[in-house]
Design an enzyme around this catalytic site. Structure first.
Site, PDB file in Angstrom:
ATOM      1  N   HIS A   7       0.836  -1.212   0.000  1.00 30.69           N
ATOM      2  CA  HIS A   7       0.000   0.000   0.000  1.00 30.69           C
ATOM      3  C   HIS A   7       0.870   1.261   0.000  1.00 30.69           C
ATOM      4  O   HIS A   7       1.627   1.502   0.944  1.00 30.69           O
ATOM      5  CB  HIS A   7      -0.877  -0.041   1.255  1.00 30.69           C
ATOM      6  CG  HIS A   7      -1.809   1.102   1.389  1.00 30.69           C
ATOM      7  ND1 HIS A   7      -1.815   1.940   2.475  1.00 30.69           N
ATOM      8  CD2 HIS A   7      -2.791   1.550   0.560  1.00 30.69           C
ATOM      9  CE1 HIS A   7      -2.758   2.847   2.335  1.00 30.69           C
ATOM     10  NE2 HIS A   7      -3.368   2.643   1.184  1.00 30.69           N
ATOM     11  N   ARG A   8       0.800   2.045  -1.078  1.00 33.78           N
ATOM     12  CA  ARG A   8       1.628   3.250  -1.265  1.00 33.78           C
ATOM     13  C   ARG A   8       3.114   2.877  -1.220  1.00 33.78           C
ATOM     14  O   ARG A   8       3.941   3.619  -0.701  1.00 33.78           O
ATOM     15  CB  ARG A   8       1.324   4.324  -0.221  1.00 33.78           C
ATOM     16  CG  ARG A   8      -0.165   4.605  -0.032  1.00 33.78           C
ATOM     17  CD  ARG A   8      -0.429   5.694   0.999  1.00 33.78           C
ATOM     18  NE  ARG A   8      -1.838   5.719   1.381  1.00 33.78           N
ATOM     19  CZ  ARG A   8      -2.366   6.478   2.323  1.00 33.78           C
ATOM     20  NH1 ARG A   8      -1.595   7.330   2.970  1.00 33.78           N
ATOM     21  NH2 ARG A   8      -3.644   6.430   2.617  1.00 33.78           N
ATOM     22  N   GLU A  34       0.511  -0.791  -4.716  1.00 36.99           N
ATOM     23  CA  GLU A  34      -0.610   0.135  -4.912  1.00 36.99           C
ATOM     24  C   GLU A  34      -0.065   1.546  -4.812  1.00 36.99           C
ATOM     25  O   GLU A  34       0.807   1.821  -3.962  1.00 36.99           O
ATOM     26  CB  GLU A  34      -1.673  -0.096  -3.834  1.00 36.99           C
ATOM     27  CG  GLU A  34      -2.950   0.712  -4.001  1.00 36.99           C
ATOM     28  CD  GLU A  34      -3.004   2.025  -3.242  1.00 36.99           C
ATOM     29  OE1 GLU A  34      -4.018   2.718  -3.354  1.00 36.99           O
ATOM     30  OE2 GLU A  34      -2.022   2.383  -2.534  1.00 36.99           O
ATOM     31  N   ASP A  36      -1.190   6.024  -5.752  1.00 35.85           N
ATOM     32  CA  ASP A  36      -2.287   6.968  -6.007  1.00 35.85           C
ATOM     33  C   ASP A  36      -1.824   8.021  -7.007  1.00 35.85           C
ATOM     34  O   ASP A  36      -0.691   8.503  -6.896  1.00 35.85           O
ATOM     35  CB  ASP A  36      -2.672   7.671  -4.699  1.00 35.85           C
ATOM     36  CG  ASP A  36      -2.867   6.684  -3.562  1.00 35.85           C
ATOM     37  OD1 ASP A  36      -3.926   6.052  -3.513  1.00 35.85           O
ATOM     38  OD2 ASP A  36      -1.938   6.528  -2.733  1.00 35.85           O
ATOM     39  N   HIS A  49      -0.692  10.742  -2.604  1.00 36.32           N
ATOM     40  CA  HIS A  49      -2.000  10.317  -2.101  1.00 36.32           C
ATOM     41  C   HIS A  49      -3.024  11.449  -2.035  1.00 36.32           C
ATOM     42  O   HIS A  49      -4.140  11.326  -2.520  1.00 36.32           O
ATOM     43  CB  HIS A  49      -1.861   9.682  -0.712  1.00 36.32           C
ATOM     44  CG  HIS A  49      -3.169   9.231  -0.151  1.00 36.32           C
ATOM     45  ND1 HIS A  49      -3.986  10.053   0.597  1.00 36.32           N
ATOM     46  CD2 HIS A  49      -3.834   8.059  -0.268  1.00 36.32           C
ATOM     47  CE1 HIS A  49      -5.079   9.401   0.929  1.00 36.32           C
ATOM     48  NE2 HIS A  49      -5.021   8.187   0.417  1.00 36.32           N
ATOM     49  N   GLU A 105      -4.452   3.589  -8.253  1.00 39.24           N
ATOM     50  CA  GLU A 105      -5.699   4.167  -7.738  1.00 39.24           C
ATOM     51  C   GLU A 105      -5.873   5.569  -8.308  1.00 39.24           C
ATOM     52  O   GLU A 105      -5.032   6.449  -8.105  1.00 39.24           O
ATOM     53  CB  GLU A 105      -5.700   4.219  -6.203  1.00 39.24           C
ATOM     54  CG  GLU A 105      -7.053   4.730  -5.716  1.00 39.24           C
ATOM     55  CD  GLU A 105      -7.158   4.966  -4.228  1.00 39.24           C
ATOM     56  OE1 GLU A 105      -6.327   4.466  -3.445  1.00 39.24           O
ATOM     57  OE2 GLU A 105      -8.104   5.682  -3.855  1.00 39.24           O
ATOM     58  N   LYS A 107      -7.248   8.961  -8.160  1.00 37.05           N
ATOM     59  CA  LYS A 107      -7.747   9.801  -7.059  1.00 37.05           C
ATOM     60  C   LYS A 107      -8.577  10.960  -7.614  1.00 37.05           C
ATOM     61  O   LYS A 107      -8.164  12.117  -7.585  1.00 37.05           O
ATOM     62  CB  LYS A 107      -6.553  10.334  -6.256  1.00 37.05           C
ATOM     63  CG  LYS A 107      -6.012   9.325  -5.256  1.00 37.05           C
ATOM     64  CD  LYS A 107      -6.914   9.212  -4.043  1.00 37.05           C
ATOM     65  CE  LYS A 107      -6.332   8.262  -3.001  1.00 37.05           C
ATOM     66  NZ  LYS A 107      -7.369   7.656  -2.161  1.00 37.05           N
ATOM     67  N   ASP A 225       0.312  -2.015   4.464  1.00 33.76           N
ATOM     68  CA  ASP A 225       1.525  -1.216   4.708  1.00 33.76           C
ATOM     69  C   ASP A 225       2.687  -2.118   5.138  1.00 33.76           C
ATOM     70  O   ASP A 225       3.824  -1.657   5.216  1.00 33.76           O
ATOM     71  CB  ASP A 225       1.276  -0.209   5.843  1.00 33.76           C
ATOM     72  CG  ASP A 225       0.179   0.797   5.533  1.00 33.76           C
ATOM     73  OD1 ASP A 225      -0.141   0.999   4.348  1.00 33.76           O
ATOM     74  OD2 ASP A 225      -0.368   1.391   6.498  1.00 33.76           O
TER      75      ASP A 225
HETATM   76  O1  G3P Z   1      -6.418   1.382  -2.835  1.00 30.79           O
HETATM   77  C1  G3P Z   1      -6.560   1.064  -1.492  1.00 30.79           C
HETATM   78  C2  G3P Z   1      -6.388   2.248  -0.607  1.00 30.79           C
HETATM   79  O2  G3P Z   1      -5.227   2.928  -0.979  1.00 30.79           O
HETATM   80  C3  G3P Z   1      -7.552   3.176  -0.634  1.00 30.79           C
HETATM   81  O3  G3P Z   1      -7.487   4.208   0.273  1.00 30.79           O
HETATM   82  O4  G3P Z   1      -6.927   6.452   1.066  1.00 30.79           O
HETATM   83  O5  G3P Z   1      -5.223   4.662   1.222  1.00 30.79           O
HETATM   84  O6  G3P Z   1      -5.824   5.616  -0.990  1.00 30.79           O
HETATM   85  P1  G3P Z   1      -6.304   5.275   0.387  1.00 30.79           P
HETATM   86 MG    MG Z   2      -4.694   4.423  -2.391  1.00 29.94          MG
END
Ligand code: G3P
Ligand code: MG
Length: 240
Positions: A7-8, A34, A36, A49, A105, A107, A225
């Protein structure tokens, strides 16, 4: 087997959505990353993000109001040496040779960023990642635009709401995956989605207990994470 998606990037250890976080994600041995994306004032796709730069950099303001040159001058500090905001091209220069899968993702919840989907797809094509990407968004319109641009590309609907029938919604929209918040997941939800051939990619489970529970449920991906933690748990729970 449940895929582990960072995640990120490897954000539990590094500043999120940075070169450091993406290199560490590759090092972790996870299957995916993942990230953004937003659009700059001068039309570049950048990896960050928030809609604003304030939380993660030493600057202030909206990404949409800044040029790429202005954004590049900002510093992202945290663990390790200071990082700067990456373009999506710079991300793929790291990820494509590593062969790691990418969950992009979109945004687009606050700003529609006209042309974002076309630009993202052109970059994916330039790096020959057409078969190695998955798009997701909380914003249905954005995923529908992505589908119009790239009909074969898999799309996942993100949701933190308790939907009664996400399997119907995802199927009717023609998407391939559902990305629920981890506290909305149940055995029944996973079964109903899988019965329709819809993948379940869950964000953002981090504690060992929740990761273990989701892996035991057989979700398709955990977007976490802490990829190393998830990989270790998977080794015990889903031995090959
Ligand atoms: O894509 C999963 C997750 O990243 C969604 O929420 O706010 O962390 O981008 P956020
Ligand atoms: Mg995300």
């Amino acid at each position: 087997m449940t895929m582990v998606i960072c995640h990120r990037g490897d954000s539990g250890r590094c500043p999120e959505n940075t070169k450091l976080a993406f290199c560490q994600a590759v090092q972790s041995g996870a299957e995916g990353i993942e990230l953004d994306v937003h659009l700059t004032r001068d039309g570049h796709v950048v990896v960050i993000h928030d809609e604003r730069v304030d939380r993660t950099t030493n600057g202030k303001g909206y990404v949409k109001d800044m040029t790429l040159a202005q954004l590049r001058r900002l510093q992202i500090t945290g663990k390790g040496e200071a990082q700067s905001i990456l373009t999506l091209e710079e991300y793929f220069a790291i990820a494509a040779p590593a062969g790691i899968r990418t969950n992009i993702e979109l945004k687009t919840g606050w700003f529609a960023y006209p042309g974002l989907e076309e630009k993202v797809w052109a970059i994916v094509q330039a790096y020959r990642q057409e078969n190695n990407v998955l798009f997701s968004s909380f914003h249905v319109q954005s995923l529908l635009r992505m589908k119009a641009v790239a009909p074969e590309a898999p799309c996942g609907l993100l949701s933190n709401d308790l939907l009664t029938n996400p399997e119907d919604v995802v199927q009717e929209l023609g998407f391939q995956a559902f990305h629920p918040w981890y506290l909305r997941v149940s055995l029944s939800l996973v079964r109903r989605l899988h019965a329709r051939g819809i993948a379940v990619n869950v964000y953002t489970p981090n504690s060992p207990g929740v990761l273990a529970w989701l892996i035991a449920l057989g979700v398709d991906s955990v977007i976490t994470d802490y990829p190393r933690r998830a990989l270790l748990l998977r080794k015990w729970l889903q031995p090959r």
